[in-house]
Design a protein around this motif. Structure first.
Motif, short mmCIF file in Angstrom:
data_model
loop_
_atom_site.label_atom_id
_atom_site.label_comp_id
_atom_site.label_asym_id
_atom_site.label_seq_id
_atom_site.Cartn_x
_atom_site.Cartn_y
_atom_site.Cartn_z
N VAL A 293 0.83 -1.21 0.00
CA VAL A 293 0.00 0.00 0.00
C VAL A 293 0.86 1.25 0.00
O VAL A 293 0.62 2.20 -0.77
N VAL A 294 1.89 1.29 0.85
CA VAL A 294 2.71 2.50 0.98
C VAL A 294 3.48 2.77 -0.31
O VAL A 294 3.54 3.92 -0.78
N THR A 295 4.09 1.74 -0.90
CA THR A 295 4.82 1.98 -2.15
C THR A 295 3.89 2.40 -3.29
O THR A 295 4.28 3.17 -4.17
N THR A 296 2.66 1.90 -3.25
CA THR A 296 1.68 2.30 -4.27
C THR A 296 1.28 3.76 -4.11
O THR A 296 1.22 4.52 -5.09
N VAL A 297 1.04 4.17 -2.86
CA VAL A 297 0.57 5.54 -2.61
C VAL A 297 1.72 6.54 -2.66
O VAL A 297 1.63 7.59 -3.31
N ALA A 298 2.83 6.22 -1.97
CA ALA A 298 3.93 7.18 -1.85
C ALA A 298 4.80 7.25 -3.09
O ALA A 298 5.26 8.32 -3.48
N PHE A 299 5.07 6.10 -3.73
CA PHE A 299 5.98 6.07 -4.88
C PHE A 299 5.26 5.87 -6.21
O PHE A 299 5.90 5.87 -7.26
N GLY A 300 3.94 5.68 -6.16
CA GLY A 300 3.21 5.44 -7.39
C GLY A 300 3.54 4.11 -8.04
O GLY A 300 3.40 3.95 -9.24
N ALA A 301 3.99 3.15 -7.22
CA ALA A 301 4.38 1.84 -7.75
C ALA A 301 3.14 1.07 -8.19
O ALA A 301 2.08 1.15 -7.57
N HIS A 302 3.31 0.30 -9.26
CA HIS A 302 2.21 -0.52 -9.78
C HIS A 302 2.55 -1.98 -9.56
O HIS A 302 3.48 -2.51 -10.16
N TRP A 303 1.81 -2.66 -8.69
CA TRP A 303 2.06 -4.06 -8.37
C TRP A 303 1.22 -4.99 -9.24
O TRP A 303 1.51 -6.18 -9.30
N GLY A 304 0.20 -4.48 -9.85
CA GLY A 304 -0.68 -5.34 -10.62
C GLY A 304 -2.06 -5.41 -9.99
O GLY A 304 -2.33 -4.76 -8.97
N PRO A 305 -2.97 -6.21 -10.55
CA PRO A 305 -4.33 -6.30 -10.02
C PRO A 305 -4.37 -6.91 -8.63
O PRO A 305 -3.64 -7.87 -8.33
N THR A 306 -5.23 -6.36 -7.78
CA THR A 306 -5.34 -6.82 -6.40
C THR A 306 -5.72 -8.30 -6.33
O THR A 306 -5.21 -9.04 -5.47
N ALA A 307 -6.59 -8.74 -7.22
CA ALA A 307 -7.04 -10.14 -7.21
C ALA A 307 -5.89 -11.11 -7.42
O ALA A 307 -5.98 -12.27 -7.00
N GLY A 308 -4.82 -10.66 -8.04
CA GLY A 308 -3.66 -11.52 -8.22
C GLY A 308 -2.60 -11.32 -7.17
O GLY A 308 -1.97 -12.27 -6.71
N VAL A 309 -2.38 -10.06 -6.75
CA VAL A 309 -1.31 -9.75 -5.82
C VAL A 309 -1.61 -10.30 -4.42
O VAL A 309 -0.73 -10.90 -3.77
N LEU A 310 -2.82 -10.11 -3.93
CA LEU A 310 -3.14 -10.47 -2.55
C LEU A 310 -2.96 -11.97 -2.27
O LEU A 310 -2.29 -12.33 -1.30
N PRO A 311 -3.51 -12.88 -3.09
CA PRO A 311 -3.28 -14.29 -2.80
C PRO A 311 -1.82 -14.70 -2.91
O PRO A 311 -1.36 -15.57 -2.16
N VAL A 312 -1.07 -14.05 -3.79
CA VAL A 312 0.36 -14.35 -3.89
C VAL A 312 1.08 -13.93 -2.62
O VAL A 312 1.95 -14.66 -2.11
N LEU A 313 0.74 -12.76 -2.08
CA LEU A 313 1.38 -12.30 -0.85
C LEU A 313 1.07 -13.23 0.32
O LEU A 313 1.96 -13.57 1.11
N VAL A 314 -0.18 -13.64 0.45
CA VAL A 314 -0.55 -14.55 1.54
C VAL A 314 0.17 -15.88 1.40
O VAL A 314 0.73 -16.42 2.37
N ALA A 315 0.19 -16.44 0.19
CA ALA A 315 0.88 -17.71 -0.03
C ALA A 315 2.38 -17.57 0.21
O ALA A 315 3.03 -18.50 0.71
N THR A 316 2.95 -16.40 -0.13
CA THR A 316 4.37 -16.16 0.11
C THR A 316 4.68 -16.17 1.60
O THR A 316 5.68 -16.76 2.04
N VAL A 317 3.83 -15.51 2.39
CA VAL A 317 4.04 -15.49 3.84
C VAL A 317 4.01 -16.91 4.40
O VAL A 317 4.87 -17.29 5.21
N LEU A 318 3.06 -17.70 3.99
CA LEU A 318 2.94 -19.07 4.49
C LEU A 318 4.15 -19.91 4.07
O LEU A 318 4.67 -20.70 4.89
N ALA A 319 4.60 -19.77 2.84
CA ALA A 319 5.75 -20.56 2.37
C ALA A 319 7.02 -20.17 3.11
O ALA A 319 7.78 -21.04 3.57
N ILE A 320 7.27 -18.88 3.23
CA ILE A 320 8.48 -18.43 3.94
C ILE A 320 8.39 -18.79 5.41
O ILE A 320 9.40 -19.17 6.04
N ALA A 321 7.20 -18.72 5.99
CA ALA A 321 7.03 -19.12 7.38
C ALA A 321 7.35 -20.60 7.57
O ALA A 321 8.02 -20.99 8.54
#
Length: 422
Positions: A293-321
């Motif tokens: 959220v911060v990089t999107t708002v403060a730096f204007g970064a484009h991460w891609g569609p939320t429907a794709g980014v959010l599940p990837v982030l959650v799965a990443t947290v679980l895998a790294i954990a």
């Protein structure tokens, strides 16, 4: 389990180091890397031009290169210099990044010399000579200029600025190729007609539109924003240390006798481990989402569609954990757990490409990254940011990350239970 997770989460939020690891650290590093990488896209080069010929041809060439419209149009700009000595001083002092010297006889070689090219093979050829550093540049190739009308463009460049030198080389090669093309065309006219080309034919050859031109065009997508890439990359790096708190806190509580008091209540060891892992997973997910959220708002970064980014982030947290929990379970003391976590975190970050930035990577590294959870995550996040990801590729990446989470997390919980609650 939920009670334990809530208590542990409150403890983490009161701990400033946990906040730095989960939120502040990734944001700071993402901002620094993003600014450094994005800054390279706005680099400009100033190339000095020395006209030792003074012919109509070279005056027109210099005027075209230094025209205001051209100077504002791209990263390469041109400035007129009085002579070779001024060019040497400009390169030495950094006033210009490199310099081109159009020697005496250049106009004759490209014009009159080209006419003689019809009578003697090789006449009218223009070349490029490099001089690294301004000292001893030597100016134009006077001897070469007198051999059958051939002449040489000299490039003065600073060895400490190789990219600027390559830019100047490219400009000189382009000018050389352009005039050599004219010379070859006029030589062919002379060969076919048996007479020197007329002034009209010379002008037509110079003004002819190139048969083939090159232009840049992206195949697809919009490109990967450096702030988005490094936001995800640094968030994953710090996530390893955040998750490492689970095993470290369990070892510390065991040594302090806190676990014995907790287990005196109706709490099973599995519930205690799962509760603390859930708290850290919630903290890690919140950290990555915050960076997003911060990089999107403060730096204007484009991460891609939320429907794709959010599940990837959650799965990443679980895998790294899962990976971190398994690695941390190999340590029997708090110091061992911390050392193993740090070693694996940086090893996986290097293997997964967290420090290499967006863009092509060596083929070996690209293959190795597929054996790391962060490598899978960064790859699909880059595709999402570039707009080239498909539903199938997102689902595949999420599935791989979840498999890693289940396998490594399950093995890690079994080992932690054996080591901590032996």
């Amino acid at each position: 389990m939920l009670v334990i997770a809530g208590v542990d989460l409150r403890r983490r939020l009161r701990n400033r180091s946990a906040l730095v690891m989960g939120f502040v650290g990734p944001l700071v590093l993402a901002g620094v890397f993003g600014l450094l990488i994005s800054g390279t896209s706005s680099v400009t080069f100033t190339i000095g031009v020395v006209d030792q010929d003074g012919s109509d041809l070279t005056r027109d060439l210099v005027a075209d290169l230094t025209a205001p419209a051209r100077g504002d149009a791209g990263p390469v700009r041109f400035a007129t210099l009085a002579d070779t000595a001024a060019a040497e001083r400009g390169v030495d002092d950094g006033d210009v990044d490199a310099a081109l010297v159009l020697p005496a006889g250049f106009g004759a070689a490209a014009g009159g010399g080209a006419i003689r090219a019809g009578q003697a093979a090789g006449d009218g050829a223009a070349g490029v000579a490099d001089d690294d550093g301004a000292a001893g540049a030597g100016g134009p190739d006077e001897e070469g200029a007198g051999r059958g009308g051939a002449t040489t463009i000299t490039v003065l460049r600073d060895p400490a600025s190789p990219i600027a030198g390559q830019v100047a080389d490219s400009v000189a090669a382009g000018v050389s190729a352009s005039f050599n093309q004219v010379g070859l065309a006029l030589a062919d006219v002379a060969r076919r007609t048996g007479r020197p080309p007329s002034a009209a034919e010379v002008a037509a050859a110079r003004d002819a539109v190139p048969v083939l031109t090159l232009r840049e065009s992206g195949v697809s997508g919009t490109g990967v924003d450096p702030a988005a890439f490094y936001g995800a990359a640094m968030g994953m790096l710090f996530l390893f240390f955040t998750v490492g708190f689970v095993a470290r806190s369990l070892v510390n509580d065991r040594d302090a006798g806190i676990l014995d008091r907790i287990l005196a209540a109706p709490v099973r060891p599995g519930e205690l481990i799962a509760g603390r892992a859930l708290a850290v997973a919630a903290l890690g997910t919140s950290g990555l989402v915050t960076v997003w959220v911060v990089t999107t708002v403060a730096f204007g970064a484009h991460w891609g569609p939320t429907a794709g980014v959010l599940p990837v982030l959650v799965a990443t947290v679980l895998a790294i954990a899962g990976v971190t929990l398994l690695v941390a379970s190999l340590g029997r003391t708090e110091q061992q757990v911390g050392a193993l976590t740090s070693l694996v975190a940086f090893a996986l970050a290097l293997a997964g490409g967290n420090f290499f930035g967006p863009g092509p990577k060596p083929a070996v590294l690209d293959r190795i990254s597929l054996f790391t959870p962060n490598g899978w995550s960064l790859r699909i996040l880059s595709d999402l940011a570039a707009g080239v990801a498909t539903v199938e590729s997102v689902l595949t990446a999420v599935a791989v990350l979840l498999v890693v989470a289940v396998v490594t997390g399950g093995a890690g919980m079994i080992r932690v239970r054996r080591v901590i609650f032996r």
